[in-house]
Design a protein around this motif. Structure first.
Motif, PDB file in Angstrom:
ATOM      1  N   GLY A   1      19.527  36.016 -29.297  1.00 58.33           N
ATOM      2  CA  GLY A   1      20.880  36.524 -29.074  1.00 58.33           C
ATOM      3  C   GLY A   1      21.957  35.795 -29.837  1.00 58.33           C
TER       4      GLY A   1
ATOM      5  N   LYS B   1      20.933  36.040 -35.342  1.00 59.92           N
ATOM      6  CA  LYS B   1      20.072  35.913 -36.526  1.00 59.92           C
ATOM      7  C   LYS B   1      19.757  37.273 -37.131  1.00 59.92           C
ATOM      8  CE  LYS B   1      16.773  34.295 -33.968  1.00 59.92           C
ATOM      9  NZ  LYS B   1      17.261  34.242 -32.590  1.00 59.92           N
ATOM     10  N   THR B   2      19.287  38.191 -36.262  1.00 59.66           N
ATOM     11  CA  THR B   2      18.928  39.514 -36.757  1.00 59.66           C
ATOM     12  C   THR B   2      20.143  40.186 -37.367  1.00 59.66           C
ATOM     13  OG1 THR B   2      17.176  39.727 -35.136  1.00 59.66           O
ATOM     14  CG2 THR B   2      18.025  41.756 -36.065  1.00 59.66           C
ATOM     15  N   THR B   3      21.288  40.038 -36.709  1.00 62.26           N
ATOM     16  CA  THR B   3      22.501  40.657 -37.225  1.00 62.26           C
ATOM     17  C   THR B   3      22.808  40.145 -38.631  1.00 62.26           C
ATOM     18  OG1 THR B   3      23.304  40.812 -34.970  1.00 62.26           O
ATOM     19  CG2 THR B   3      24.929  41.098 -36.715  1.00 62.26           C
TER      20      THR B   3
HETATM   21  N1  LIG Z   1      23.879  47.345 -32.439  1.00 62.35           N
HETATM   22  C1  LIG Z   1      24.412  46.481 -31.550  1.00 62.35           C
HETATM   23  N2  LIG Z   1      25.327  46.899 -30.669  1.00 62.35           N
HETATM   24  C2  LIG Z   1      25.892  46.038 -29.798  1.00 62.35           C
HETATM   25  N3  LIG Z   1      25.603  44.741 -29.723  1.00 62.35           N
HETATM   26  C3  LIG Z   1      24.690  44.258 -30.564  1.00 62.35           C
HETATM   27  C4  LIG Z   1      24.040  45.100 -31.524  1.00 62.35           C
HETATM   28  N4  LIG Z   1      23.176  44.341 -32.238  1.00 62.35           N
HETATM   29  C5  LIG Z   1      23.277  43.100 -31.740  1.00 62.35           C
HETATM   30  N5  LIG Z   1      24.187  43.035 -30.760  1.00 62.35           N
HETATM   31  C6  LIG Z   1      24.586  41.830 -30.013  1.00 62.35           C
HETATM   32  O1  LIG Z   1      24.853  40.830 -30.941  1.00 62.35           O
HETATM   33  C7  LIG Z   1      24.332  39.593 -30.519  1.00 62.35           C
HETATM   34  C8  LIG Z   1      23.364  39.047 -31.552  1.00 62.35           C
HETATM   35  O2  LIG Z   1      22.227  39.857 -31.596  1.00 62.35           O
HETATM   36  P1  LIG Z   1      21.004  39.593 -32.578  1.00 62.35           P
HETATM   37  O3  LIG Z   1      21.519  39.430 -33.954  1.00 62.35           O
HETATM   38  O4  LIG Z   1      20.009  40.673 -32.361  1.00 62.35           O
HETATM   39  O5  LIG Z   1      20.436  38.218 -32.021  1.00 62.35           O
HETATM   40  P2  LIG Z   1      19.081  37.468 -32.385  1.00 62.35           P
HETATM   41  O6  LIG Z   1      18.368  38.215 -33.441  1.00 62.35           O
HETATM   42  O7  LIG Z   1      19.507  36.121 -32.811  1.00 62.35           O
HETATM   43  O8  LIG Z   1      18.308  37.399 -31.099  1.00 62.35           O
HETATM   44  C9  LIG Z   1      23.700  39.839 -29.175  1.00 62.35           C
HETATM   45  O9  LIG Z   1      24.610  39.486 -28.180  1.00 62.35           O
HETATM   46  C10 LIG Z   1      23.457  41.305 -29.146  1.00 62.35           C
HETATM   47  O10 LIG Z   1      23.544  41.808 -27.849  1.00 62.35           O
END
Ligand SMILES: Nc1ncnc2c1ncn2[C@@H]1O[C@H](COP(=O)(O)OP(=O)(O)O)[C@@H](O)[C@H]1O
Ligand SMILES: [Mg+2]
Lengths: 293, 367
Positions: B47, B50-52
């Protein structure tokens, strides 16, 4: 012998059989038995009040050679194919919209809205179309009201077009739902992967979305095509003389014309044609999927 | 494509990238430079964004503010299908209606590569990931590890400038994961393509990467090589996330320039050199000592220059290692101590008294 037979049936199979037997009996009595009766009937001859139980193919010869039956059969197939094509073509974008564009929390509402037509009976919906399309109907009334036409249009009701329109409206939800299910099931990362590998949105649609939606499209096609070819209420009510379909003729043979054997032969011929066309659909689908690889 | 890379520029540069999803701030002012040809890892708790960040690089998300440059070119308005990056998805995203060969040829077909060339490239790519001859395998007949190899080959066959991998190993079992870690590492060295890997597993980050960026709450906490990251974390948070760290209360007695004289709870007075504390230390400070920097002294007292005593409260036996929890004498703190189970070395049990050796350069000051 007896003991080996008993041993070969395992308890699970027994309980399975016991579980399905009520349903199976029900299906047997209400589906298989009438079909068997119709098959038998189609090889017999009705002579006024007498039923001759000697085997004959005369009913089939009549059903396949007399122009009136040929014409009705062709028209029925044509109307069904048109209805199938329209419902799938209109249903696909709607299903796509709900699956990909509507935010997830609103999807249930959309699916609910789509089922609303089912709340009223089929008959009432057909009558509604009569009201809309009729001589003094909503369309004519409005067009006269805004001064576009002086005389009511007659060509919009009591013809094949009205049958296609009414059937499309009735069957559209049945096309939307299976397509929606197939589209909604597509893993979004597959679409992103396709884009990532260089596909434009259009190519991605052709290479990923469409082939993966095919089971839904196939289901929609079969679900709409098979029942519409046998529909006789809609053509009776909105079809007029030129909009009648084969099922109307089958009804006539069983009732007014008192020629149940011919009616049975017509019914089985229609069933045969539906089966053949459905198999063609399935074959084309398989071929498409294989070509897509 | 990869031949045209300019070696003097970072292959990926993000400049003050913010990304918000409604009210959620997933990324906050992320500025990173990723060197060409490196194995770069983004690590952080789940959360943290990273993925973002990876998806912003790939073009699946547009930054709310800030910019991304790939090989010196701004990626503003460049869609994912036009970027010189390819991605290995967390779910692998192997196309279910295509066999292995067609999956790998997917991107090549998209680029209108001639058919005979495709066949050669696909065969080479399969060989590279250890799936030679799998062309006609249907994709549903693949194991998790094989799917991942297909996803890798499918991306690498396009020779991207950057390969983005989102938690590629998290779905595999431990044994296979460890094997894939070293395979991925070797693959990266062989192909020379820049890899950007996302993982929540700090151990994985340490073993695989040339360079690691630690992300907390959408912000970059530290960018460093694995060794620096482990030995010289720049904050208490990073030290806690990467490996295990014992935190002890500390008070500064005096400061002469960059050297500090501090009193550490349970350990006594310690001289802290410049590199044992991050620059610009502010706020509450704490001392940190890694478990392996403590030694339980049996007969060999030579290795330690300082010594304290404690009582073992708990032991965890890992086969090659034993982890002790020991309460330090003179304070209320329990520290974790790891000992390698070398030949002939005894293990202690709960309640045993232990002499604990350590060196003053093992103590870090963090805030
Ligand atoms: N498409 C989306 N819509 C709303 N919130 C998102 C979306 N993608 C990610 N988030 C939020 O952004 C934050 C970072 O997510 P993410 O990048 O997936 O984290 P990680 O990959 O590090 O676990 C989280 O709080 C997640 O809920
Ligand atoms: Mg993630």
């Amino acid at each position: 012998m007896a003991s080996s037979f008993r041993r070969s049936i395992n308890p699970e199979a027994v309980s399975g059989l016991a579980l399905i037997s009520p349903t199976f009996l029900y299906a047997l009595v209400l589906l298989a038995a009438p079909i068997a009766a119709v098959i038998l009937l189609s090889f017999w001859t009705q002579d006024y009040l007498e039923l001759h139980r000697t085997f004959t193919l005369a009913n089939y010869v009549k059903a396949w050679t007399e122009p009136v039956y040929q014409a009705l059969m062709i028209r029925s197939v044509k109307i069904s194919l048109l209805v199938t094509a329209f419902t799938v073509l209109i249903g696909f974008p709607i299903a796509y919209y709900i699956a990909f564009i509507v935010p997830p929390r609103r999807k249930p509402i959309w699916l609910f809205l789509i089922t609303i037509p089912f709340w009223t009976s089929y008959l009432v919906r057909i009558f509604l179309w009569k009201v809309i399309l009729g001589y003094n109907g909503v369309i004519n009334g409005s067009l006269i009201g805004i001064g576009l036409i002086e005389e009511p249009l007659k060509f919009i009701l009591y013809n094949q077009g009205a049958v296609v329109l009414t059937l499309c409206h009735a069957w559209l939800p049945f096309a939307i739902l299976p397509i929606y299910v197939a589209l909604d099931k597509i893993d979004r990362s597959l679409l992103e992967a396709a884009e990532d590998l260089g596909d434009s949105p259009f190519r991605r649609f052709i290479r990923i979305t469409l082939p993966l939606a095919m089971p839904g499209i196939m289901a929609a096609t079969i679900i709409v095509f098979i029942p519409t070819i046998g529909d006789y209420v809609t053509p009776r009510l909105v079809g007029g003389p030129n909009g009648l379909m084969i099922a109307n003729m089958i009804e006539v043979q069983f009732k007014k014309a008192n020629n149940a054997p011919l009616g049975a032969a017509l019914a089985l011929s229609a069933m045969f044609i539906v089966t053949v066309i459905s198999l063609i659909f399935l074959w084309a689908n398989r071929k498409y999927l294989r070509a897509n690889q | 494509m990869s031949e045209t890379v300019n070696p003097t520029l970072p292959i990926i540069r993000t400049v003050a990238v913010d990304k918000s999803f409604g009210s959620v701030e997933a990324l906050r002012s992320v500025s990173l430079e990723i060197e060409q040809g490196k194995f770069f890892t983004l690590v952080g708790p789940s959360g943290c964004g990273k993925t973002t960040l990876l998806r912003v690089m790939a073009g699946f998300e547009q930054p709310t503010r800030g910019q991304v440059f790939i090989d010196g070119k701004s990626m503003e308005g460049v869609p994912a299908n036009k970027r010189p990056t390819n991605m290995v998805f967390q779910s692998y995203a192997v196309f279910p209606h295509m066999n292995v060969g067609e999956n790998i040829a997917y991107g090549l077909r998209s680029k209108k590569t001639p058919a005979d060339r495709i066949a050669t490239l696909v065969a080479e790519a399969l060989e590279m990931v250890g799936l030679a001859g799998y062309q006609n395998r249907p994709s549903h007949a693949l194991s998790g590890g094989q799917r991942q190899r297909v996803a890798l080959a499918r991306a690498l066959v396009l020779k991207p400038k950057v390969l983005l991998l989102d938690e590629p190993l998290s779905a595999l079992d431990k044994k296979l994961r460890e094997q894939m870690q070293s395979e991925l590492r070797n693959l990266q060295r062989n192909v020379g393509i820049t890899f950007v890997l996302v993982t929540h597993d700090q151990e994985e980050a340490l073993t695989m990467s040339d360079q690691i960026a630690v992300i907390f709450g959408g912000e970059i906490a530290q960018v460093a090589s694995p060794e620096i990251l482990y030995r010289r974390p720049n904050s208490r948070e990073v030290a806690d996330f990467v490996g295990v760290m014992n935190f002890l209360n500390v008070s500064v007695l005096s400061e002469h320039g960059t050297r500090r004289r501090v009193e550490v709870e349970g350990l006594g007075i310690v001289e802290i050199e410049e590199d044992q504390a991050p620059r610009g230390l502010v706020g509450d400070i704490v001392a940190g000592v890694r478990p392996e920097q403590f030694t339980i002294l049996f007969e060999d007292r030579a290795s330690a220059d300082r010594c304290c005593s404690g009582t073992v409260t708990e032991i965890q036996y890992f086969g090659d290692m034993t982890y002790y929890a020991a309460k330090l004498e003179g304070c209320d703190k329990t520290v974790t101590i790891s000992m390698r189970n070398t030949a002939g070395r005894r293990t202690l049990g709960p309640g045993d008294k232990a002499d604990i050796g350590w060196r003053s350069e093992s103590v870090l000051i963090l805030s």
